[in-house]
Design an enzyme around this catalytic site. Structure first.
Site, PDB file in Angstrom:
ATOM      1  CG  LEU A 130     -11.125   1.740  10.843  1.00 25.96           C
ATOM      2  CD1 LEU A 130     -10.284   2.933  10.414  1.00 25.96           C
ATOM      3  CD2 LEU A 130     -12.041   2.120  12.004  1.00 25.96           C
ATOM      4  CG  ASP A 131     -17.885  -2.471   7.374  1.00 28.68           C
ATOM      5  OD1 ASP A 131     -17.562  -3.473   6.721  1.00 28.68           O
ATOM      6  OD2 ASP A 131     -18.955  -1.850   7.186  1.00 28.68           O
TER       7      ASP A 131
END
Length: 558
Positions: A227-228
């Site tokens: 999850l950037d």
């Protein structure tokens, strides 16, 4: 059961804005995915080592690069690597993939979903989900500009009633940008750049659509999902708009949904922030991230190998305890980004930070800055190849020492608690890419060089630096994979043997296996009293209480 959990999370996210129709939409989503076949996967073990790479890091003319990467890994890397983190593999417009145009399509220059499927038959895969923002060229944002009703709530226009004075962000560009729309100028919140437009998770359809994308990634072969920039996804007037409770609740909801369909799919949060903020994404150790990026490790190892003093690293490592039997750390030294400096806040002094900055500049690197809430600027990250960053000029002047120092740094990576991840340029013994840096003007390109298949396979044999690092890391990993003491969930005990040594004990309480690790972080030989007898797993030699460690030498004693 899953709908009950979803309902609880939705109420905690949307509070008084919650509507029963929200749960109805999620019920439809769940029912839709229940019809699909789902793979079963195992949780990570001591055997799991990630490779961080782009889908086009290795290329051949006339071939889809995903096919070439797969071929290279099978030929050269084999099972040394078990998990491949494919940095954004979707059509994009900037930031080397992190400005996604379409979350559901593979960049045609890389290949097709079939190439991903083929790779997933040999390696576990981690996909990037750039959930915080999307390209201004995307259908979603173009729909917003063109007045399409569906997309009017997908983005965050500038609102004079919204207080942004405390907003924390890692860029010096404006927080809002203006865009020419069908009916005049429109504004949008842009944490990272004018081309990367933040999504509005307050607008419920955005959560539904992103959850759909997340599930599609798991269904299409992802064993892990990164999850950037996830800490930025919820905005609240007057706050930092970072790490807010709603952001944590969204991650928890996603974990519940993934666990329902594909248990052990690893959620990995990427938050390049001070340590205590970073580890908040573990939640209670069972309900949020399975792994968090260990952002303090890269600058602390660099500081240790630069000063030949492991005191700060040892003190910090003593605070790294077991999280749970389901959660641990995603450890790395180098990545596609630079070496972040925010994670050193409260650990290194300003003088110690500046020493690293000066050294990086001396070794050919670049420095990137961020804007603080008071308008001042401070160092955000150091952009340099990690092997170049390690070198102390006038001291590490031979190729042999350069290789030994790189392997010593990675011995720390492979020994501390968590799952190790190695950047492809680290594995392949690369150096600074000045050509890419100068041609692009982008600091991060100094460590993002693309490698031609035939050339890199030849250099891994003929180039002593590449060969020494590559073969050294392969040997280290293969030995590590046989030791249950290196389970991602096995605790560590730091052992103080002096400032120029970093030492710790790993013990798997289930199997009873123990490994004692010690590395000389000095450029001079050191005699160490380790107080134990055993065999060095690297050389096979017997060790009896005392050991002389050559410069940058390390041992695993069992």
């Amino acid at each position: 059961m899953i709908l009950t959990k979803i309902e609880q999370k939705l109420k905690s996210i949307y509070k008084e804005e919650y509507q029963e129709s929200f749960l109805d939409q999620f019920r439809k989503l769940i029912d839709q995915w229940e019809k699909e076949q789902w793979d079963k996967i195992d949780a990570p073990s001591e055997k799991n080592v990630y490779l961080i790479t782009y889908g086009d890091s290795i290329f051949e003319q006339g071939k889809p690069t995903l096919e070439t990467l797969h071929q290279f890994l099978k030929k050269e890397v084999e099972d040394t690597i078990t998990d491949v983190h494919l940095l954004p593999m979707f059509p994009y417009t900037s930031d080397d993939g992190f400005s996604v145009v379409d979350y559901n399509e593979i960049n045609p220059e890389l290949g097709k979903w079939d190439h991903i499927k083929n790779m997933s038959s040999d390696y576990r895969l981690m996909y990037d989900f750039v959930a915080n923002h999307i390209s201004k060229s995307s259908e979603w944002f173009q729909g917003y500009l063109n007045g399409e009703e569906k997309y009017q709530g997908y983005f965050i226009p500038k609102d004079p009633e919204f207080n942004t004075e405390n907003v924390v962000r890692p860029r010096t560009s404006p927080l809002f940008h203006e865009y020419e729309g069908k009916d005049g100028v429109k504004t949008a919140w842009t944490t990272f750049s004018e081309d990367q437009v933040d999504l509005n998770f307050r607008h419920f359809p955005v959560l539904v659509e992103t959850t759909e994308i997340l599930l599609s990634y798991a269904h299409k072969g992802a064993s892990s999902i990164r999850l950037d920039a996830i800490g930025f996804i919820w905005k609240e007037s007057g706050t930092s708009s970072m790490h807010l409770p709603e952001a944590h609740a969204i991650i928890q909801l996603w974990r519940d949904v993934l666990n329902h369909f594909k248990p052990n799919t690893q959620i990995i949060t990427e938050t390049n922030v001070p340590h205590q903020e970073n580890i908040s994404y573990f939640g209670d150790g069972t309900n949020e991230a399975h792994m968090v990026y260990q952002f303090s490790l890269p600058p602390l190892v660099l500081h240790t190998m630069t000063t030949h003093d492991a005191t700060k690293l040892s003190s910090w490592a003593q605070t790294i305890g077991k999280v749970s039997n389901e959660a641990t750390y995603f450890n790395f030294l180098a990545s596609h980004d630079g070496i972040g400096m925010r994670p050193t806040e409260g650990i290194l002094t300003e003088e110690e930070k500046q020493r690293l900055v000066d050294k990086v500049v001396e070794n050919g690197g670049r420095i990137s800055y961020k804007t603080n809430t008071d308008g001042s600027q401070s160092v955000y990250e150091m952009n340099i190849n990690y092997s170049n960053a390690l070198i102390n000029k006038g001291e590490d002047d031979t190729e042999e020492l350069a290789v030994k120092k790189m392997l010593a740094a990675h011995s720390i990576l492979l020994s501390v608690m968590g799952v190790p991840a190695i950047y492809y340029h680290s594995l392949l013994g690369s150096e600074n890419d000045y050509e890419g840096l100068e041609a692009s003007g982008i600091n991060r390109r100094i460590n993002r060089e693309k490698l031609e298949f035939a050339e890199i396979t030849r250099e891994l044999v003929e180039n002593p630096r590449r060969q020494g690092i590559f073969q050294g890391l392969r040997k280290m990993i293969s030995i590590r994979q046989q030791q249950s003491a290196f389970s991602p969930y096995a605790p560590q005990t730091v052992v103080d043997l002096g400032s120029n040594l970093f030492a710790l004990k790993r013990r798997n309480d289930t199997t009873g296996d123990e490994v004692f690790f010690i590395v000389n972080v000095d450029s001079q030989p050191v005699v160490a009293e380790i107080g134990i007898k055993g065999r060095d797993l690297l050389t096979g030699r017997e060790i009896d209480s005392q050991i002389t460690l050559e410069p940058y030498q390390f041992v695993w004693v069992r």
